[in-house]
Motif scaffolding. Structure first.
Motif, short mmCIF file in Angstrom:
data_model
loop_
_atom_site.label_atom_id
_atom_site.label_comp_id
_atom_site.label_asym_id
_atom_site.label_seq_id
_atom_site.Cartn_x
_atom_site.Cartn_y
_atom_site.Cartn_z
N UNK A 178 52.15 46.57 55.55
CA UNK A 178 53.47 46.59 54.91
C UNK A 178 54.17 45.24 55.00
N UNK A 179 53.97 44.52 56.09
CA UNK A 179 54.58 43.18 56.19
C UNK A 179 53.96 42.24 55.15
N UNK A 180 52.63 42.23 55.06
CA UNK A 180 51.96 41.33 54.12
C UNK A 180 52.30 41.70 52.68
N UNK A 181 52.25 43.00 52.35
CA UNK A 181 52.56 43.41 50.97
C UNK A 181 54.02 43.15 50.62
N UNK A 182 54.94 43.36 51.58
CA UNK A 182 56.36 43.11 51.31
C UNK A 182 56.60 41.63 51.01
N UNK A 183 55.98 40.76 51.80
CA UNK A 183 56.15 39.31 51.57
C UNK A 183 55.59 38.93 50.20
N UNK A 184 54.44 39.47 49.85
CA UNK A 184 53.84 39.15 48.55
C UNK A 184 54.70 39.66 47.40
N UNK A 185 55.28 40.85 47.55
CA UNK A 185 56.13 41.41 46.49
C UNK A 185 57.38 40.56 46.31
N UNK A 186 57.98 40.11 47.41
CA UNK A 186 59.17 39.26 47.33
C UNK A 186 58.84 37.93 46.66
N UNK A 187 57.73 37.32 47.07
CA UNK A 187 57.32 36.04 46.46
C UNK A 187 56.98 36.22 44.99
N UNK A 188 56.35 37.33 44.64
CA UNK A 188 55.99 37.59 43.26
C UNK A 188 57.24 37.75 42.40
N UNK A 189 58.23 38.50 42.88
CA UNK A 189 59.48 38.71 42.12
C UNK A 189 60.30 37.43 42.04
N UNK A 190 60.35 36.67 43.15
CA UNK A 190 61.13 35.42 43.16
C UNK A 190 60.54 34.39 42.21
N UNK A 191 59.22 34.28 42.18
CA UNK A 191 58.59 33.31 41.26
C UNK A 191 58.82 33.71 39.81
N UNK A 192 58.79 35.01 39.52
CA UNK A 192 59.07 35.47 38.16
C UNK A 192 60.51 35.17 37.77
N UNK A 193 61.46 35.40 38.67
CA UNK A 193 62.87 35.13 38.40
C UNK A 193 63.11 33.64 38.18
N UNK A 194 62.52 32.80 39.04
CA UNK A 194 62.72 31.35 38.92
C UNK A 194 62.15 30.82 37.61
N UNK A 195 60.99 31.34 37.21
CA UNK A 195 60.38 30.90 35.96
C UNK A 195 61.28 31.22 34.77
N UNK A 196 61.82 32.43 34.73
CA UNK A 196 62.68 32.82 33.62
C UNK A 196 64.01 32.08 33.66
N UNK A 197 64.55 31.88 34.85
CA UNK A 197 65.82 31.16 34.98
C UNK A 197 65.67 29.70 34.58
N UNK A 198 64.56 29.12 34.96
CA UNK A 198 64.28 27.74 34.56
C UNK A 198 64.22 27.60 33.05
N UNK A 199 63.65 28.62 32.41
CA UNK A 199 63.55 28.61 30.94
C UNK A 199 64.93 28.72 30.31
#
Length: 415
Positions: A176-197
């Motif tokens: 759960x720790x590893x999957x939670x960190x990956x989910x947060x990083x996955x969502x944050x990278x998606x948000x940053x990409x769209x915000x940058x656009x």
């Protein structure tokens, strides 16, 4: 999910074969049963898929920019034919055909990538269930089940029970720790990409509903990833995290090197290009010459960023040529300096008292409220002709019921 997996079963064999080939390569370095060997195999699969999708990504960029340019025309068509939906659709299709725009092109990379995603999900689910699939035989299956990434098995999920996680030789806390960190990083990278656009690569001079839709997606997509990510195996999270990071880097490169006209990114790029040209005295690369050539060809249709770029060249004594090169020009320098001086010499806004004083009427000359003017009591010499300002003043003073200003002489028949 079984229906979707069976639908994409035709591609599970190629996907499993690619993973096995990369695993044999990395297994020779890190060991065949390590998480590094299997994890890097998944990362390499993502990189290979995204390299193959680069042509579709270029089409997506062009389609997105064309849709941004067409938004004002599309809005005008919707308002003009708001009561006739059929005519509205016909005019929209006609507009797409004339401009060569395909609205579905922006979805092509996602649509092309979805079969590989579901195939990888089916492969990892089969590994978690202990079933062979594609070219993954029993020995490779046992090796994959022993592979752990930071203590989390490739086939484990955030929502798995402790018994299922224990069967994969792992603890529920680590998973759960590893999957939670990956989910947060996955969502944050998606948000940053769209915000940058949205903040850097959008034409800010055009305000359309399309921009509002993109702004909504900027917040909706990360939430979707966060909600659905808890049901993805660790291997699939590695896949999505890698593809989001790739997309973010690819987007940054496009924004820095080929920004949307009229955007903040274009202004920053043209300022860097101006600094490079003025320091070197020439346009060195072919791509930069193509950009300068396009700016020159626009002529008066240039946006504010491009006008500042041309003015900056002129102040440096350079003039952009039609072939994308620059040449020294003293005339351009003089015109730029003259234009700047003209802008600096514009008079300041004057108050009403200053304007009256400049016209020769001082506020002190006006009679005080309730005090009659002395000029009306002075007798006027009928033989003397008013001259100068007095004549103009008498012409402006009109009798009651008479129009102001100088009167036209009456016709002799009306005397």
């Amino acid at each position: 999910m079984d229906t979707i997996a069976s639908f994409f079963s035709f591609i599970t064999t190629p996907v499993s074969w690619v993973i096995v080939q990369f695993h044999s390569l990395y297994g020779a370095v890190f060991g065949p049963d390590t998480g590094w060997a299997w994890g890097l195999s998944i990362v390499s699969l993502v990189v290979l898929i995204r390299i193959c999708l680069i042509p579709l990504f270029v089409k997506q960029i062009k389609s997105t920019r064309n849709m941004q340019v067409l938004q004002p025309k599309m809005k005008a068509i919707q308002e003009r034919y708001k009561n006739d939906k059929q005519r509205q659709s016909e005019e929209m299709m006609k507009l797409y055909k004339e401009t060569g725009t395909n609205p579905l092109s922006s979805c092509l990379p996602i649509l092309a990538q979805s079969p590989f995603f579901f195939a990888l999900y089916h492969v990892l689910s089969s590994i978690a269930s202990g079933k062979t699939i594609g070219v993954i035989n029993q020995s490779l299956l046992d090796s994959a089940r022993q592979a752990h990434i930071f203590g989390a098995p490739l086939a484990a999920k955030f929502m798995d029970s402790s018994d299922k996680v224990a069967s994969l030789n792992a603890s529920l806390t680590d998973v759960r720790i590893v999957t939670a960190i990956m989910i947060v990083l996955m969502s944050a990278s998606q948000f940053y990409t769209q915000r940058q656009l949205m903040t850097k690569n959008v034409d800010l001079t055009v305000k359309t509903p399309y921009m509002q839709q993109q702004k909504m997606l900027m917040y909706i997509f990360p939430v979707i990833f966060a909600v659905t990510g808890v049901n993805f195996p660790v291997g699939v999270l590695v896949y999505w995290l890698t593809t989001n990071v790739w997309t973010m880097g690819q987007q940054m490169y496009v924004i820095n090197q080929n920004p949307t006209p009229g955007s903040k990114a274009q202004d920053q790029y043209l300022q860097r290009l101006l600094k490079s040209i003025t320091s070197q005295g020439q346009v060195r690369s072919r791509r930069k010459r193509t950009i300068v050539q396009a700016i020159v060809a626009k002529g008066p249709d240039r946006n504010d960023n491009e006008r500042r770029f041309v003015t900056g060249l002129a102040k440096a004594g350079l003039a952009a040529q039609a072939d994308g090169t620059v040449a020294k020009s003293d005339t351009a320098t003089v015109e730029a300096e003259a234009g700047g001086a003209a802008r600096r010499q514009q008079p300041k806004r004057q108050t009403k008292a200053q304007r009256q004083a400049a016209a020769g009427h001082s506020p002190a000359d006006k009679p005080a409220p309730g005090k009659p003017s002395l000029e009306k009591d002075e007798p006027q010499d009928s033989t003397s002709k008013p001259s100068g300002k007095s004549a103009a003043g008498s012409a402006r003073q009109a009798k009651p019921g008479q129009r102001k200003g100088q009167q036209r002489p009456k016709h002799p028949s009306k005397k």
